[in-house]
Each structure stands twice: as structure tokens, then as C-alpha cells.
Design an enzyme around this catalytic site. Structure first.
Site, PDB file in Angstrom:
ATOM      1  CG  HIS A  31     -24.948  26.699   9.708  1.00 45.14           C
ATOM      2  ND1 HIS A  31     -25.673  26.954  10.853  1.00 45.14           N
ATOM      3  CD2 HIS A  31     -25.330  27.656   8.813  1.00 45.14           C
ATOM      4  CE1 HIS A  31     -26.434  28.014  10.674  1.00 45.14           C
ATOM      5  NE2 HIS A  31     -26.258  28.459   9.437  1.00 45.14           N
ATOM      6  N   GLY A  33     -26.140  25.546  13.406  1.00 46.63           N
ATOM      7  CA  GLY A  33     -27.302  26.353  13.809  1.00 46.63           C
ATOM      8  C   GLY A  33     -28.598  25.673  13.372  1.00 46.63           C
ATOM      9  CG  HIS A  34     -29.584  25.358   9.193  1.00 52.05           C
ATOM     10  ND1 HIS A  34     -28.410  25.672   8.550  1.00 52.05           N
ATOM     11  CD2 HIS A  34     -30.493  26.279   8.784  1.00 52.05           C
ATOM     12  CE1 HIS A  34     -28.603  26.723   7.777  1.00 52.05           C
ATOM     13  NE2 HIS A  34     -29.857  27.116   7.902  1.00 52.05           N
ATOM     14  CD  GLN A  58     -36.188  34.296   1.934  1.00 50.71           C
ATOM     15  OE1 GLN A  58     -37.145  33.550   2.099  1.00 50.71           O
ATOM     16  NE2 GLN A  58     -35.233  34.411   2.851  1.00 50.71           N
ATOM     17  N   GLY A 145     -34.165  30.606  14.470  1.00 46.09           N
ATOM     18  CA  GLY A 145     -32.909  30.977  15.137  1.00 46.09           C
ATOM     19  C   GLY A 145     -32.893  32.464  15.487  1.00 46.09           C
TER      20      GLY A 145
HETATM   21  O1  PAF Z   1     -34.180  31.967   7.520  1.00 48.51           O
HETATM   22  C1  PAF Z   1     -34.329  31.400   6.413  1.00 48.51           C
HETATM   23  O2  PAF Z   1     -33.598  30.481   6.054  1.00 48.51           O
HETATM   24  C2  PAF Z   1     -35.447  31.866   5.504  1.00 48.51           C
HETATM   25  O3  PAF Z   1     -35.620  33.242   5.562  1.00 48.51           O
HETATM   26  C3  PAF Z   1     -36.780  31.131   5.734  1.00 48.51           C
HETATM   27  C4  PAF Z   1     -37.349  31.415   7.116  1.00 48.51           C
HETATM   28  C5  PAF Z   1     -36.584  29.632   5.574  1.00 48.51           C
HETATM   29  C6  PAF Z   1     -37.813  31.587   4.700  1.00 48.51           C
HETATM   30  O4  PAF Z   1     -37.368  31.325   3.414  1.00 48.51           O
END
Ligand code: PAF
Length: 287
Positions: A31, A33-34, A58, A145
Site C-alpha cells: 500500500h 505506506g510501503h 513471526q 514504518g
Molecule cells: O513489518 C513487516 O512487514 C515484517 O514484520 C518484516 C519487518 C518485513 C519482517 O518480516
């Protein structure tokens, strides 16, 4: 823009890059933000590398790994338009060839509170993949971000503790016109939840006005934020906290730089948001 899928090919390509490398780690579903991170990385470096990897370690067992939004065609288009030079899209076997790794990065303290309470193991997974990606890409700068404020603190500590030679650049949260912080998970929201979700940024604005009006008691601010969210949404509140921006310890009074962070659960999605209050002696505040 080159799309690269293996560590070997990425390293080969990067070995011929002259000048600074800026790195944006992501899990895709891009989006604005990225894209703002990518544009900044491109502007400040000779080469902008974006990684797109939905990192299984994660996610908790009951989290949204399987349904996490994936749209490589659209992400490729958006990364190219934002100026990325390399989109690194490894598969899980490329990153974890023997299944779950034996080496993890665990941080004390900064991972215990806020999102760490309801997502045990999440920041261990984040720190481990970011360390791996930093070793693979070896960038001069990494762009993150502010929306993921706890993640930023965790990664900063890891980078300091393990002497990664990378500069961390934190970019402002990008918001929808009605204030909702952009997030890949916003697409899970039903239309009614989406309308209610504006209460989060409204509550954080209220905190700013309270501090501007002279309030410095963290508990009173937290109570008002919770009330607004409960009055205006059907979400349950996971936490609303006032913490120090450097080590995420809870503060009782708003003085110095304070992060006000919150997480709420709608039936369809869990959302986080935050704001930083910079409180100086002359009581000027800024976000
Ligand atoms: O913020 C994210 O999208 C994820 O936590 C990251 C930093 C890419 C690690 O997988």
C-alpha cells in the site's frame, strides 16, 4: 526492476552495484505506506532493494499466516512504480532450507509488553528474519514504518547489540484520508468495521489535544482513549499504553518523548496504531 528469487542471485547482482544500497523489508500486499518507504530508499541510495517474504516464524499458530494477503503481480507493479531496483521474493525453502531454524534472535524487555503480550514469539520471528535479510542484502540503510513502532524499537536494539553496520530510517505512518493508518490487514475489515476503525486515529488525536491542554497524567489519557474507542466501535481493546520511545517502559507522566500505542481487535482483524508525543519544557507538542 529485477525480480530475484534466490540469495545467490541477489548477492551476485548486488556485488556489481556501485554506491549505497537502501533496503525495505516487507511481507508484500503493498500500500502507500510501503511505497513511501521505497521512494525514500530510492531517493537516498543508488540501489533500492525491497524484500517480499511472508515470514512464517513471526506468526503464532492461531494467526493469519495462511490467509495473509498475497498479490505478487500487483506488488511487482507497485514496487516498480515506486522506484525499486530489485524485488527479492524468496520462497520459504530458500530462507529456511532445513525447516525451522536452530538459531533465533531473542530480545529481552522490549518484546515483553504491548504486542508482545498477545503475540508471544512474534518479535523473535521478526528479529530473526530481519537479521537474516540484513546479512543477505548488506544494505547501508534500512527503511521502516513508524506504524510498527514496537518492531522499530526491537530492530534498533538488535542492530545496536549485534553491530549490524546499517542505518535505520523510520518513516511516518501513512494514513487514509479519514485517518486510518494504512495496513495490509485493513482489507480484512467489514464495511462497518472499516467505518468504525477511524476511532483509533481520532483517539490518538484526542490524546494530543489533552496534552496540549496541559494534561500529563498517562492514566487519564489512557482512560479517555479507551472510552472513545469503546463508545465508537464494537472492537475489544487489547492495550492502550503510554511508554518511553526508547525502551518501551510504561510511563506515568507525559514528559520527554512518549509513545502512545494501542491495539484493538475487531471480529475480522486486529489493528494497531500509535503516535509520539514530543513534550518539551515550553509545552509544545508535535506528532
Ligand atoms: O513489518 C513487516 O512487514 C515484517 O514484520 C518484516 C519487518 C518485513 C519482517 O518480516
Amino acid at each position: 526492476m529485477k525480480v530475484i528469487r534466490t540469495v545467490r542471485a541477489l548477492r551476485k547482482h548486488l556485488s556489481s552495484v556501485k554506491g549505497f544500497v537502501g533496503f525495505v523489508p516487507t511481507m508484500g500486499c503493498f500500500h502507500e505506506g510501503h511505497c513511501s518507504l521505497m521512494r525514500r530508499a530510492k531517493k537516498e541510495n543508488a540501489c533500492c532493494v525491497v524484500s517480499l517474504f511472508v515470514n512464517p516464524i513471526q506468526f503464532g499458530p492461531s494467526e493469519d499466516l495462511a490467509r495473509y494477503p498475497r498479490d505478487l503481480a500487483n506488488d511487482t507493479r507497485r514496487a516498480r512504480t515506486a522506484g525499486a531496483d530489485i524485488l527479492f521474493v524468496p520462497d520459504v525453502a530458500e530462507i529456511y532450507p532445513s525447516g525451522e531454524p536452530l538459531t533465533f534472535i531473542d530480545l529481552k524487555g522490549v518484546t515483553d509488553g504491548l504486542c508482545g503480550v498477545s503475540r508471544p514469539g512474534h518479535f523473535r520471528g521478526v528479529a530473526t528474519i530481519v537479521a537474516k535479510l540484513l546479512n543477505i542484502v548488506q544494505p547501508h540503510s534500512m527503511y521502516l514504518g513508524q506504524k510498527d513502532a514496537q518492531q522499530v524499537v526491537v530492530i534498533r536494539k538488535m542492530v545496536d547489540d549485534l553491530n549490524f553496520p546499517v542505518k535505520i530510517i523510520v518513516c511516518p505512518t501513512v494514513r487514509e484520508p479519514d485517518g486510518l493508518a494504512m495496513s495490509s490487514r485493513n482489507m480484512y475489515l467489514s464495511p462497518s468495521e472499516r467505518a468504525q476503525a477511524t476511532a483509533l486515529s481520532k483517539a490518538l488525536k484526542l490524546a494530543h489535544s489533552m496534552v496540549s491542554a496541559g494534561e500529563s497524567d498517562a492514566t487519564k489519557i489512557i482512560i479517555k482513549i479507551k472510552k472513545l474507542i469503546l463508545d465508537e466501535t464494537s472492537a475489544s481493546i487489547e492495550y492502550v499504553s503510554c511508554v518511553s520511545t526508547s525502551d518501551l517502559r510504561a510511563v506515568r507522566r507525559i514528559s520527554g518523548d512518549v509513545l502512545i500505542a494501542l491495539a484493538v481487535r475487531f471480529p475480522s482483524a486486529r489493528l494497531i496504531d500509535n503516535t509520539v508525543i514530543k513534550f518539551s519544557d515550553d509545552k509544545k507538542i508535535s506528532r
